[in-house]
Design an enzyme around this catalytic site. Structure first.
Site, PDB file in Angstrom:
ATOM      1  N   SER A 217     125.415  -0.236 -53.435  1.00 24.43           N
ATOM      2  CA  SER A 217     125.820   1.160 -53.279  1.00 24.43           C
ATOM      3  C   SER A 217     124.609   1.993 -52.858  1.00 24.43           C
ATOM      4  CB  SER A 217     126.474   1.653 -54.579  1.00 24.43           C
ATOM      5  OG  SER A 217     127.191   2.848 -54.339  1.00 24.43           O
ATOM      6  N   ASP A 333     137.042  -1.760 -50.410  1.00 25.25           N
ATOM      7  CA  ASP A 333     136.147  -0.783 -51.017  1.00 25.25           C
ATOM      8  C   ASP A 333     136.510   0.578 -50.439  1.00 25.25           C
ATOM      9  OD1 ASP A 333     134.104   0.824 -51.908  1.00 25.25           O
ATOM     10  OD2 ASP A 333     132.488  -0.546 -51.341  1.00 25.25           O
ATOM     11  N   HIS A 364     134.570  -2.064 -54.589  1.00 25.04           N
ATOM     12  CA  HIS A 364     133.175  -1.661 -54.442  1.00 25.04           C
ATOM     13  C   HIS A 364     132.230  -2.660 -55.106  1.00 25.04           C
ATOM     14  CE1 HIS A 364     129.964   0.999 -53.495  1.00 25.04           C
ATOM     15  NE2 HIS A 364     129.678   1.307 -54.745  1.00 25.04           N
TER      16      HIS A 364
END
Length: 610
Positions: A217, A333, A364
């Site tokens: 991320s 995601d 994710h």
């Protein structure tokens, strides 16, 4: 070792040592490699014997404007042999704005989304972050995975977070220059100190000058940011679900859109969320960055692309990049959407950068299998000739497979995928049909916006005037899609502004896993039909053609299902929520969807008898 990976590797690399060991040195611990992968070495594996220390690396910028160069807080974890035996090792490095904690979920932190398009809504609440954690350890992530395999692990806090100086800029230049400077220090080109101010000099005498970065991320964004500087010594990166453009994260084809699960989030919200740095400097940072640069640049009123957003797109900054790239992402995601990785991977290939991509069917996060990462770092950081360049370019986890067991493909998108354009036949309020041959005089069909009805409810409805849906014939064979679906929609709006949402779904809806029902989706602002940088109000009764891409996917749609093309206006979970009632009218003869079908038209016709 993963069975499917074994079969794909063209060369089995015999055991090798990165350091020659003479007979009298046979008791020393050194990195060991088998089958092209770094092995766990007993002498590196006891955390009680690891050397841990922290320091500050001095940068060349002053983003908190206190008249002194910002210093980044760095933590090091290394095997004792780097002291006792003079062993030098490569570095696995992770940087993050999250290590010192984040703001809580307070009421009013997110922007209110229930207002008309073009408005901004009332002012939101600004939370404060209290730093957590103490010196010297920033984070333990990566240490147990990489130190026993013969690496040194380094962590650093991003500018304006934890014990690092500076200001968070959420994609600004300092967030790339900070990890660059840490890498410069690891390679002997920058200064490190024992303290945040003053202190004794510290050198990375234990580093070989070969650095790899990885993270998930935001922590996957920073390796890419560092790589775009072209810094020497950064040999390889493994970004996992990285945000590669803040415009693509908070906007979609001109539309103000939230990341999945964070309705009402925008870039200034993220700024507040991560700003755990020096409380005394926070008011000045807030005034300069959040309340001036972000307020003036983010433009929630129109959603247009501008210089503020363009500066926060790493795709446009890739020219200096040379670090080998192993990218990882989930096709489902809906926070950091899969387009983020695909756009960087495609550009890296164009630039001749060694590149591989790993995709799975979940949400994710989700790193590549350890074997893939190990081979990547073994080759590019330890210099072992394991022939990783000859491995498959793309690794796709098929729908029912374990994430550790991807299938190898020549590339992504699948080289055998070809565009198949489908045209609409009327009946969209119940279920119109999709055909390979365009049929004229289909007329127009209208939907009425209502944000309170979820996309799932719309897709499941047998009849609704709040969406239009068109479907293929029921598949008689499995159909493999790989790549980017494109849509061209000609519409008019009853109001000067409207949300436009598109889902491609598998029908009938099964209420199964999200990756079984939703194939892909996308959003656009019809006001930006000509340009992302200049929107214009829609004239009532006038038709506009909006062309945009849905998110990339690689999915096998099983026989017995249909592929549905659903068009609606406001998406309850992603877009702003204007007053219900806006009408969108589609010209069916001038609207189509183009699928990336493996095997092209022949495969599509065989699967649909179309």
């Amino acid at each position: 070792m993963i069975t499917s990976l074994k079969s794909a590797f063209s060369t089995v690399v015999l055991t090798a040592l990165i350091t020659s060991v003479s007979a009298q040195d046979a008791t020393k611990s050194v990195p060991v490699f088998e089958n092209g992968e770094a092995q766990i070495v007993e002498g590196f594996s006891d955390p009680k014997e690891w050397i841990r220390h922290d320091l500050w690396v001095e940068t060349t910028f002053d983003s908190d404007e206190d008249g002194k160069p910002d210093r980044m807080h760095v933590a090091v974890t290394r095997p004792k042999q780097t002291d006792t035996e003079g062993l030098k090792l490569p570095v696995v490095y992770g940087s993050s704005p999250y290590f010192a904690g984040v703001a809580g979920d307070l009421p009013g932190v997110m922007w209110n989304v229930e207002h008309e398009l073009g408005d901004i809504g009332e002012e939101r609440t600004h939370p404060e972050v209290k730093r957590r954690g103490k010196r010297p350890i920033i984070s333990n992530s990566h240490t147990r995975q990489w130190v026993p395999r013969g690496y040194i692990v380094v962590h650093s806090s991003s500018p304006g977070t934890g014990l690092s100086d500076g200001a968070p800029t959420i994609g600004g230049a300092n967030e790339a220059l900070a990890p660059k400077t840490v890498i410069d220090w690891l390679c002997g080109r920058a200064k490190g100190y024992t303290e945040r101010e003053g202190g004794e000099p510290v050198t990375a005498f234990w580093s070989t000058g070969k650095v790899g970065m990885t993270g998930t991320s935001y922590e996957g964004t920073l390796p890419l940011a560092a790589a775009t500087t072209g810094v020497e010594g950064l040999e390889a990166i493994i970004p996992i679900a990285p945000n590669t453009s803040y415009y693509h994260y908070y906007r979609s084809n001109g539309l103000v859109r939230s990341p999945g699960g964070y309705l009402g989030e925008d870039i200034d919200v993220l700024y507040d969320f991560v700003h755990s740095g020096d409380e005394a400097k926070r008011p000045g940072n807030n005034k300069r960055v959040r309340d001036t640069e972000m307020k003036n640049g983010m433009d929630r009123q129109t959603g247009d692309l501008n210089d503020f957003w363009a500066k926060r797109d790493y795709l446009t900054q890739m020219k200096p990049m040379k670090a080998a790239l192993l990218m990882s992402h989930g096709f489902n995601d809906w926070n950091v959407m899969p387009e983020h990785s695909n756009r960087i991977y495609q550009q890296a290939k164009k630039q001749g950068i060694p590149s591989q991509i790993y995709y799975h069917q979940h949400g994710h996060g989700g790193p590549p299998p350890m074997s893939l990462m190990n081979r990547w770092f073994t080759h590019y950081l330890h210099g072992v000739d394991n022939n990783v360049e000859a491995d498959a370019r793309a690794w796709i986890v098929r729908e029912s497979d374990n994430m550790r067991n991807p299938t190898a493909y020549a590339d992504y998108p699948n080289p055998d995928a070809k565009d198949v354009t489908l045209y609409l036949k009327k009946g969209g309020q119940t279920e119109g049909t999709l055909h390979t041959k365009k049929t004229s005089k289909q007329g127009e069909e209208t939907l009425v916006d209502d944000f309170s009805i979820s996309g799932k409810e719309l897709a499941k409805a047998e009849n609704s005037n709040h969406r239009l849906i068109y479907a293929t014939p029921t598949l008689t064979e499995d159909l493999h899609l790989s790549g980017i679906t494109k849509v061209s929609i000609t519409l008019s709006s009853s109001k000067p502004a409207a949300n436009l949402s598109v889902w491609m779904v598998a029908l009938p809806w099964t209420d199964g896993k999200i990756n079984e029902d939703i194939i892909t989706r996308g959003w656009a602002d019809p006001q930006n039909y000509k340009s992302l940088t200049d929107s214009e109000p829609l004239k009532k009764g006038e038709f506009y053609t909006v062309n945009f891409d849905l998110n990339p996917d690689d999915q096998i749609i099983p026989k017995g299902q249909k592929i549905g093309f659903m068009v609606f206006s406001s998406d309850k979970d992603f877009t702003l929520h204007p007053e219900p009632g806006t009408e969108l009218t589609l010209k069916l003869d001038q609207t189509n969807i183009t699928l990336p079908v493996v095997g092209g038209m022949d495969a599509y016709k065989a699967a649909t008898k179309n």
